[in-house]
Design an enzyme around this catalytic site. Structure first.
Site, PDB file in Angstrom:
ATOM      1  N   LEU A 170       0.838  -1.204   0.000  1.00  0.00           N
ATOM      2  CA  LEU A 170       0.000   0.000   0.000  1.00  0.00           C
ATOM      3  C   LEU A 170       0.863   1.240   0.000  1.00  0.00           C
ATOM      4  CD1 LEU A 170      -2.552  -1.054   2.766  1.00  0.00           C
ATOM      5  CD2 LEU A 170      -3.117  -0.643   0.363  1.00  0.00           C
TER       6      LEU A 170
ATOM      7  N   LYS B 260      -5.437  -0.878   9.946  1.00  0.00           N
ATOM      8  CA  LYS B 260      -4.285  -1.528   9.310  1.00  0.00           C
ATOM      9  C   LYS B 260      -3.623  -2.392  10.374  1.00  0.00           C
ATOM     10  CE  LYS B 260      -0.386  -0.633   6.283  1.00  0.00           C
ATOM     11  NZ  LYS B 260       0.571  -1.524   6.907  1.00  0.00           N
TER      12      LYS B 260
ATOM     13  N   CYS C 128      18.719  13.731  46.805  1.00  0.00           N
ATOM     14  CA  CYS C 128      19.163  13.059  48.022  1.00  0.00           C
ATOM     15  C   CYS C 128      20.290  13.903  48.614  1.00  0.00           C
ATOM     16  CB  CYS C 128      19.665  11.667  47.657  1.00  0.00           C
ATOM     17  SG  CYS C 128      20.642  10.891  48.935  1.00  0.00           S
TER      18      CYS C 128
HETATM   19  S1  IVH Z   1      -5.022  -4.108   1.740  1.00  0.00           S
HETATM   20  C1  IVH Z   1      -4.209  -4.446  -2.479  1.00  0.00           C
HETATM   21  N1  IVH Z   1      -5.968  -3.888   4.172  1.00  0.00           N
HETATM   22  O1  IVH Z   1      -0.529  -3.862   5.177  1.00  0.00           O
HETATM   23  C2  IVH Z   1      -4.459  -4.468  -1.042  1.00  0.00           C
HETATM   24  N2  IVH Z   1      -3.693  -4.447   3.920  1.00  0.00           N
HETATM   25  O2  IVH Z   1       1.462  -2.077   4.012  1.00  0.00           O
HETATM   26  C3  IVH Z   1      -3.263  -4.602  -0.251  1.00  0.00           C
HETATM   27  N3  IVH Z   1      -2.511  -4.785   6.031  1.00  0.00           N
HETATM   28  O3  IVH Z   1       0.520  -6.024   2.651  1.00  0.00           O
HETATM   29  C4  IVH Z   1      -3.473  -4.703   1.164  1.00  0.00           C
HETATM   30  N4  IVH Z   1      -4.214  -4.415   7.353  1.00  0.00           N
HETATM   31  O4  IVH Z   1      -0.130  -7.045   4.912  1.00  0.00           O
HETATM   32  C5  IVH Z   1      -4.884  -4.134   3.421  1.00  0.00           C
HETATM   33  N5  IVH Z   1      -6.948  -3.670   6.240  1.00  0.00           N
HETATM   34  C6  IVH Z   1      -5.872  -3.929   5.503  1.00  0.00           C
HETATM   35  C7  IVH Z   1      -4.637  -4.268   6.074  1.00  0.00           C
HETATM   36  C8  IVH Z   1      -3.566  -4.498   5.242  1.00  0.00           C
HETATM   37  C9  IVH Z   1      -2.931  -4.735   7.290  1.00  0.00           C
HETATM   38  C10 IVH Z   1      -1.118  -5.052   5.623  1.00  0.00           C
HETATM   39  C11 IVH Z   1      -1.001  -6.042   4.484  1.00  0.00           C
HETATM   40  C12 IVH Z   1      -0.352  -5.258   3.400  1.00  0.00           C
HETATM   41  C13 IVH Z   1       0.369  -4.205   4.160  1.00  0.00           C
HETATM   42  C14 IVH Z   1       0.708  -2.996   3.308  1.00  0.00           C
END
Ligand code: IVH
Length: 764
Positions: free
Chosen positions: A105, A140, A460
């Site tokens: 992301l 996330k 102290c």
């Molecule tokens: S979406 C195309 N949703 O964050 C979609 N990722 O920094 C790609 N991650 O590789 C990922 N929570 O391991 C998505 N709600 C969430 C997430 C999430 C954690 C992690 C995942 C991704 C990483 C990217």
């Protein structure tokens, strides 16, 4: 085009040049270096689950790489970190080629970033600024991603992300995770479910406690624990680890799950996959920001780590229209939390005693990950800070809210500095929490503690009779900028302090260690990690310090207010130990008078305030100095000389003279000085400097001076030393092997001189 490494050996020098100052060859060399560095960091993070670089440093490398690639797109390497997600699979696991790549992301950090994201989507879709755009906010999860492939409703394959195209086959391990269904009913014939494997805080703490008790590997944070546990070669080990799973997406499917992201997640939830309860449908960036703020405040209470909010376009047809970049989708962005704060419970407030007797409050915290590091201690500064006011002004801090044991507090960690508590949530205060009462006695030796007027700190009063102060002073004595004794660090000092045979209670005890050890039949070896050879090495290291610089000696004494700079200024001014100590002795009666005058001034101020009149300080002070018998002219002259030392004021001068005039203190110092062979004078300071005020950059090898020494000398002479060449650089000193920095200087028209010219310059 990519340039093979062999043509260009990576140069650490390029690392210090701003991207816009690099020429093409240096840029290629720098891209090679950055590719190698990030690949190494990726391997440490993803393959060994043992990061060797902070997230911020890693992000900075990637940002630098990108900036250089943007200037020289043709130099972008096949192994560029911009095109890489994670690391190639480690050996030991089979490889799985993902049917659809596992993406990463793009990151956002601010409100503006998220508004820009919304605007960019509208632009790409050709939509008006006010057209309704459905977004989804998902926590996330800070774990590691896993792709689960189901065929005919059965789990057939589980794979880590790996480098995005190929991951590791961890099927047997994933089968041991209770939250991952093995069989699905009513699912599409082919379904790849993607999500995050993570560990809850309480499970993590318990796992680490067990590991510590068993003497095995303790994990740095829950993310590493989850990754290390999933990537065990023996699934039986994984089965004992408390792993959990949240789903956030899918890969290949034989039929669409839903028309929307939110609908698809609901469907997956219905099939038995855990879906995070905080996922929220949003109507625009304002809603996303509200979720971001809300999750930011409840983050510490979730029980697992999240590091931001993922904002996704909800409608899948729109996701498809927006498409993908090389490694990230255009339809989603991760809005990260400021990495360095986290909320947690304050379990206790302990008081630590420092080398000057300062009582420092330390917060003991329920462990919490702050920017990738588990924090369980933080500073609370001083008594006033805990009470909710500034020690300096008495003004309220944190809106006057005090901090109590049991409170939910915010930990702030910036870089490598000691974490601090910077906020408290009163709504979360437990019933019965009581205001913290700062101790008025030393918790180590029980002596009375006092807080002097104008001092933020309780201290102290027991001086060297307080063991805690003595140990801290010894640790300071052997530290880097003081005697810097190799093989004798804080741990050894703490242990040897109470050693029955070879106790170290004073600096002189250190210098007599060899002799005492031989009288004690070599007892040091086999203790505190010393062997025969390392004990002998330690004695040699101690002996090597019998010749010491005057400034180091003064600093090592750990006198309050006399830090490295003041020690150097005193050393420069007096030149020898004998002259310094003679001045201190002569000045003592005058310093006592100054103390009394200060006290009288304080009393006068207080009475004047109470009586509502103006304080008359000068007559009060003069009366003290004139009281019989007045200090003699020699005492006043010596006192004035100390006050005249560059950078000195009455507080420093008083601390120096009063400390070295106390008999027990002085006996310890004299005893130490008697152990030394030579106290060397500090390097002379050039009076007028040709480089004062200039900004310099050193590059290449200097043959007559080490780089650090040259830098120190330049700073002494009033110059500023920078790491990279820019338009603001006045002078570059280039030794043999100077590379891109000299070239950058030439391009920017900055004057470049060689070492010979540098030496002549600083000699004038
Ligand atoms: S979406 C195309 N949703 O964050 C979609 N990722 O920094 C790609 N991650 O590789 C990922 N929570 O391991 C998505 N709600 C969430 C997430 C999430 C954690 C992690 C995942 C991704 C990483 C990217």
């Amino acid at each position: 085009m990519s340039i093979p490494d062999s043509e260009f050996s990576p140069s650490a020098d390029d690392a210090e040049v701003a991207p816009e100052a690099l020429d093409r060859i240096a840029a290629a060399r720098e891209l090679a270096r950055l590719a190698a560095l990030t690949a190494r960091a990726d391997a440490a993070y993803y393959t060994r689950d043992d990061p060797e670089m902070s997230d911020a440093d890693y992000d900075a490398l990637k940002a630098r790489n990108l900036a250089i690639e943007q200037r020289f797109p043709e130099l972008r390497r096949a192994d560029s970190p911009s095109g890489r997600v994670g690391a190639a699979p480690a050996s030991g696991f089979g490889e799985v080629r993902h049917a659809l790549p596992m993406l990463s992301l793009a990151n956002a950090f601010t409100e503006t970033d998220i508004r820009d994201f919304d605007a960019s989507i509208r632009r790409a879709l050709g939509w008006a600024a006010d057209a309704p755009l459905g977004l989804l906010a998902e926590p996330k999860i800070d774990g590691l991603s896993l792709s689960l492939r189901y065929e005919g409703g059965r789990l057939v394959r589980a794979a880590t992300r790996g480098d995005g195209a190929t991951g590791e086959d961890v099927t047997a391990n994933a089968r041991t995770i209770a939250e991952i269904p093995q069989v699905l009913t009513g699912a599409p014939d082919l379904l790849e479910v993607r999500g995050e494997v993570y560990m809850r805080h309480d499970d993590f703490a318990e796992l680490n406690a067990r590991a510590e008790a068993a003497g095995s590997h303790v994990f740095a944070n829950p993310r590493n624990a989850a990754a290390g546990s999933l990537r065990q070669l023996d699934p039986a080990v994984t089965a004992t680890r408390p792993l959990r799973f949240f789903t956030w997406g899918w890969g290949a499917t034989s039929e669409p799950l839903s028309a929307t992201q939110s609908g698809a997640l609901e469907r997956l939830g219905g099939l038995g996959f855990p879906v995070n309860p905080h996922i929220t449908r949003c109507k625009g960036p304002d809603d996303i920001l509200a979720v971001w703020h809300r999750l930011g405040t409840i983050r510490a209470r979730l029980g697992y780590d999240i590091d931001g909010v993922v904002c996704k376009v909800d409608e899948i047809a729109l996701q498809d229209r927006l498409g993908l970049r090389a490694t990230t989708p255009r339809w989603a962005v991760a809005l990260k939390f400021a990495a360095e704060t986290a909320w947690t419970r304050l379990l206790a407030i302990d008081i630590q005693v420092g080398r000057t007797g300062a009582l420092s409050p330390v917060a003991r915290l329920a462990p919490v990950t702050v920017g990738g590091v588990v924090v369980s201690n933080a500073t609370l500064h001083n008594a006033d800070y805990i009470a909710g006011r500034s020690a300096a002004t008495g003004e309220p801090v944190r809106g006057g809210r005090d901090i109590r044991v049991g409170d939910l507090v915010r930990v702030h960690r910036a870089g490598d500095v000691i974490p601090k508590i910077d906020d408290v949530d009163l709504a979360q205060r437990p019933a019965g929490a009581v205001p913290f009462v700062f101790p008025d006695h030393c918790p180590e030796c029980g002596a009375e503690a006092i807080r002097e007027p104008g001092d933020a700190t309780w201290r102290c009063t027991n001086g060297l009779a307080c063991p805690a102060q003595q140990i801290e002073r010894l640790k300071h004595f052997v530290s880097r900028a003081a005697f810097d004794i190799e093989g004798l660090g804080p741990r050894q000092i703490a242990a040897l302090y109470d050693d029955p045979d070879l106790p170290i209670r004073t600096p002189a005890d250190i210098f007599r260690l060899r002799e005492r050890d031989s009288r004690n039949l070599g007892k040091l070896k086999n203790r505190y990690g010393y062997g025969e050879a390392s004990a002998a090495k330690l004695f040699d290291a101690i002996d090597a310090r019998r010749v010491i610089g005057l400034e180091r000696l003064i600093f090592a004494l750990g006198i309050r207010h006399i830090g490295e700079v003041a020690a150097r200024d005193l050393a420069r001014h007096f030149g020898t130990w004998a002259r310094l100590i003679a001045a201190v002795d002569r000045a003592h009666p005058a310093a006592e008078r100054q103390l009394a005058a200060d006290a009288a001034e304080r009393d006068e101020r207080a009475s004047a305030a109470a009586e509502g009149r103006r304080a008359r300080l000068a007559p009060v002070r003069d009366a003290v100095w004139a009281a019989a018998p007045p200090p003699d002219a020699a005492a006043r002259a010596a006192w004035d000389e100390i006050l005249a030392v560059e950078g000195f004021g009455a507080v420093m001068a008083l601390s120096l003279v009063i400390t070295l005039s106390q008999p027990e203190e002085r006996a310890i110092v004299d005893d130490l000085v008697a152990c030394l062979d030579e106290i060397t004078p500090p390097p002379a300071r050039a009076s007028a400097s040709a480089i004062k005020g200039l900004t310099l950059v050193f590059t290449g090898t200097l043959e007559h001076m080490k780089r650090d020494a040259a830098r120190a000398r330049a700073e002494e002479l009033g110059a500023h030393v920078a790491d990279s060449v820019s338009r603001r650089t006045d002078l570059v000193i280039a030794g043999p092997g100077a590379g891109s920095k000299a070239a950058a200087a030439a391009r920017l028209g900055v004057r470049v001189i060689d070492e010979g010219e540098w030496l002549r310059l600083i000699a004038t």
